[in-house]
Motif scaffolding. Sequence first.
Motif, PDB file in Angstrom:
ATOM      1  N   LEU A 219       0.851  -1.174   0.000  1.00  0.00           N
ATOM      2  CA  LEU A 219       0.000   0.000   0.000  1.00  0.00           C
ATOM      3  C   LEU A 219       0.893   1.231   0.000  1.00  0.00           C
ATOM      4  CD1 LEU A 219      -2.845   1.320   0.297  1.00  0.00           C
ATOM      5  CD2 LEU A 219      -2.475   1.244   2.771  1.00  0.00           C
ATOM      6  N   ILE A 220       0.700   2.108  -0.984  1.00  0.00           N
ATOM      7  CA  ILE A 220       1.456   3.356  -1.057  1.00  0.00           C
ATOM      8  C   ILE A 220       0.516   4.511  -0.708  1.00  0.00           C
ATOM      9  CG2 ILE A 220       2.764   4.928  -2.528  1.00  0.00           C
ATOM     10  CD1 ILE A 220       3.566   2.520  -4.222  1.00  0.00           C
ATOM     11  N   ILE A 221       0.848   5.240   0.348  1.00  0.00           N
ATOM     12  CA  ILE A 221       0.073   6.408   0.750  1.00  0.00           C
ATOM     13  C   ILE A 221       0.873   7.640   0.343  1.00  0.00           C
ATOM     14  CG2 ILE A 221      -1.024   7.620   2.668  1.00  0.00           C
ATOM     15  CD1 ILE A 221      -1.022   4.956   4.206  1.00  0.00           C
ATOM     16  N   ASP A 222       0.264   8.484  -0.482  1.00  0.00           N
ATOM     17  CA  ASP A 222       1.016   9.574  -1.099  1.00  0.00           C
ATOM     18  C   ASP A 222       0.077  10.738  -1.383  1.00  0.00           C
ATOM     19  OD1 ASP A 222       3.027  10.957  -2.707  1.00  0.00           O
ATOM     20  OD2 ASP A 222       1.940  10.222  -4.456  1.00  0.00           O
ATOM     21  N   GLU A 223       0.584  11.960  -1.216  1.00  0.00           N
ATOM     22  CA  GLU A 223      -0.178  13.118  -1.683  1.00  0.00           C
ATOM     23  C   GLU A 223       0.701  14.116  -2.429  1.00  0.00           C
ATOM     24  OE1 GLU A 223      -2.146  15.006   1.565  1.00  0.00           O
ATOM     25  OE2 GLU A 223      -0.303  15.683   2.545  1.00  0.00           O
ATOM     26  N   SER A 224       2.009  13.818  -2.543  1.00  0.00           N
ATOM     27  CA  SER A 224       2.922  14.747  -3.220  1.00  0.00           C
ATOM     28  C   SER A 224       3.174  14.363  -4.665  1.00  0.00           C
ATOM     29  CB  SER A 224       4.257  14.811  -2.472  1.00  0.00           C
ATOM     30  OG  SER A 224       4.942  13.580  -2.590  1.00  0.00           O
ATOM     31  N   GLY A 225       2.824  13.131  -5.042  1.00  0.00           N
ATOM     32  CA  GLY A 225       3.075  12.659  -6.401  1.00  0.00           C
ATOM     33  C   GLY A 225       4.290  11.771  -6.524  1.00  0.00           C
ATOM     34  N   SER A 226       5.168  11.756  -5.515  1.00  0.00           N
ATOM     35  CA  SER A 226       6.365  10.921  -5.597  1.00  0.00           C
ATOM     36  C   SER A 226       6.038   9.435  -5.532  1.00  0.00           C
ATOM     37  CB  SER A 226       7.341  11.296  -4.483  1.00  0.00           C
ATOM     38  OG  SER A 226       6.754  11.125  -3.203  1.00  0.00           O
ATOM     39  N   GLY A 227       4.852   9.113  -5.022  1.00  0.00           N
ATOM     40  CA  GLY A 227       4.452   7.712  -4.954  1.00  0.00           C
ATOM     41  C   GLY A 227       4.320   7.059  -6.312  1.00  0.00           C
ATOM     42  N   GLU A 228       4.123   7.862  -7.355  1.00  0.00           N
ATOM     43  CA  GLU A 228       4.025   7.301  -8.698  1.00  0.00           C
ATOM     44  C   GLU A 228       5.330   6.626  -9.106  1.00  0.00           C
ATOM     45  OE1 GLU A 228       2.090   6.239 -12.185  1.00  0.00           O
ATOM     46  OE2 GLU A 228       1.288   7.097 -10.334  1.00  0.00           O
ATOM     47  N   PHE A 229       6.468   7.214  -8.725  1.00  0.00           N
ATOM     48  CA  PHE A 229       7.762   6.600  -9.026  1.00  0.00           C
ATOM     49  C   PHE A 229       7.876   5.235  -8.339  1.00  0.00           C
ATOM     50  CE2 PHE A 229       8.789  11.231  -9.214  1.00  0.00           C
ATOM     51  CZ  PHE A 229       9.119  11.297 -10.558  1.00  0.00           C
ATOM     52  N   LEU A 230       7.447   5.166  -7.084  1.00  0.00           N
ATOM     53  CA  LEU A 230       7.532   3.921  -6.332  1.00  0.00           C
ATOM     54  C   LEU A 230       6.594   2.879  -6.908  1.00  0.00           C
ATOM     55  CD1 LEU A 230       7.566   5.570  -2.808  1.00  0.00           C
ATOM     56  CD2 LEU A 230       9.515   4.513  -3.961  1.00  0.00           C
ATOM     57  N   SER A 231       5.399   3.301  -7.280  1.00  0.00           N
ATOM     58  CA  SER A 231       4.434   2.386  -7.858  1.00  0.00           C
ATOM     59  C   SER A 231       4.946   1.783  -9.165  1.00  0.00           C
ATOM     60  CB  SER A 231       3.102   3.116  -8.099  1.00  0.00           C
ATOM     61  OG  SER A 231       2.168   2.260  -8.723  1.00  0.00           O
ATOM     62  N   LEU A 232       5.517   2.610 -10.018  1.00  0.00           N
ATOM     63  CA  LEU A 232       6.029   2.121 -11.300  1.00  0.00           C
ATOM     64  C   LEU A 232       7.242   1.221 -11.107  1.00  0.00           C
ATOM     65  CD1 LEU A 232       5.665   5.328 -13.511  1.00  0.00           C
ATOM     66  CD2 LEU A 232       4.371   3.198 -13.721  1.00  0.00           C
ATOM     67  N   ALA A 233       8.036   1.499 -10.084  1.00  0.00           N
ATOM     68  CA  ALA A 233       9.189   0.639  -9.816  1.00  0.00           C
ATOM     69  C   ALA A 233       8.753  -0.759  -9.385  1.00  0.00           C
ATOM     70  CB  ALA A 233      10.076   1.266  -8.746  1.00  0.00           C
ATOM     71  N   LEU A 234       7.669  -0.838  -8.615  1.00  0.00           N
ATOM     72  CA  LEU A 234       7.200  -2.127  -8.110  1.00  0.00           C
ATOM     73  C   LEU A 234       6.281  -2.852  -9.085  1.00  0.00           C
ATOM     74  CD1 LEU A 234       6.463  -1.043  -4.434  1.00  0.00           C
ATOM     75  CD2 LEU A 234       8.317  -2.534  -5.206  1.00  0.00           C
ATOM     76  N   ALA A 235       5.514  -2.108  -9.851  1.00  0.00           N
ATOM     77  CA  ALA A 235       4.545  -2.710 -10.780  1.00  0.00           C
ATOM     78  C   ALA A 235       4.553  -1.924 -12.078  1.00  0.00           C
ATOM     79  CB  ALA A 235       3.148  -2.724 -10.146  1.00  0.00           C
ATOM     80  N   PRO A 236       5.538  -2.177 -12.951  1.00  0.00           N
ATOM     81  CA  PRO A 236       5.625  -1.424 -14.212  1.00  0.00           C
ATOM     82  C   PRO A 236       4.378  -1.590 -15.057  1.00  0.00           C
ATOM     83  CG  PRO A 236       7.620  -2.707 -13.811  1.00  0.00           C
ATOM     84  CD  PRO A 236       6.612  -3.149 -12.797  1.00  0.00           C
ATOM     85  N   GLU A 237       4.032  -0.537 -15.783  1.00  0.00           N
ATOM     86  CA  GLU A 237       2.896  -0.618 -16.683  1.00  0.00           C
ATOM     87  C   GLU A 237       3.254  -1.469 -17.887  1.00  0.00           C
ATOM     88  OE1 GLU A 237       1.939   3.400 -17.606  1.00  0.00           O
ATOM     89  OE2 GLU A 237       0.946   3.766 -15.695  1.00  0.00           O
ATOM     90  N   GLY A 238       2.249  -2.075 -18.499  1.00  0.00           N
ATOM     91  CA  GLY A 238       2.491  -2.917 -19.657  1.00  0.00           C
ATOM     92  C   GLY A 238       2.094  -4.350 -19.374  1.00  0.00           C
ATOM     93  N   GLY A 239       2.467  -5.237 -20.251  1.00  0.00           N
ATOM     94  CA  GLY A 239       2.007  -6.622 -20.167  1.00  0.00           C
ATOM     95  C   GLY A 239       2.887  -7.545 -19.357  1.00  0.00           C
TER      96      GLY A 239
END
Length: 205
Positions: free
Chosen positions: A1-21
């Motif tokens: 679970l990523i709790i974020d309000e600054s926008g930096s959580g997007e970097f962490l989310s993409l690092a753990l679960a990259p978009e795509g197939g």
Amino acid sequence: LIIDESGSGEFLSLALAPEGGAERYWSVKKTTPADLAGVDFLSYDAVILSGIPGLPESYANRLKSFVRLGRALFLVYDGDTDIDQFNRGWAEMAGVTFDEPIRDDFTRAGFYTMAWVDVDHPIFSVFGFENDQPPEIKFYTVPRLHVTPDSRVLLKFSGDRPALVENRFGQGRVLTFTGPLSPRYSDLTAHAFFVPFISRSAEYL
């Protein structure tokens, strides 16, 4: 679970679960402090506070209980982090107290780097760093802080400033990364080291 309000959580989310197939190892949910109603922390293996936003006291207390019971918390500093709020709410469990925030009047003429790493720690033991040195990643400003004697520093910036700190809290563990993620402050998120570093940290937690 990523709790974020600054926008930096997007970097962490993409690092753990990259978009795509590509097949994903992690299942990641992102939310904000304002949307925690109905969120059961115990449904997650680890919680990441990206930018360490302020939480209502009831949720902060629930999160502390979550860690005491044996789960994990990853505190990730960023430019919007309120160090006074951090010191009141998280310093004890993190083993970290901030003395000064990052500077806003920095220039890119000078920078800090990752200068030392605990190569025997499970997060870093798989990397095979050349000469036991982490890659040169530029941080144009970093905060000042001190750590408790019982906490363990896993990574340091130049200037002997702790970058990654581990602490036990009850039956759980807390990691605190003190390097700001935003590209304004560092080139970490653009470096090939970022994704495996975040993935290994989450796996360890």
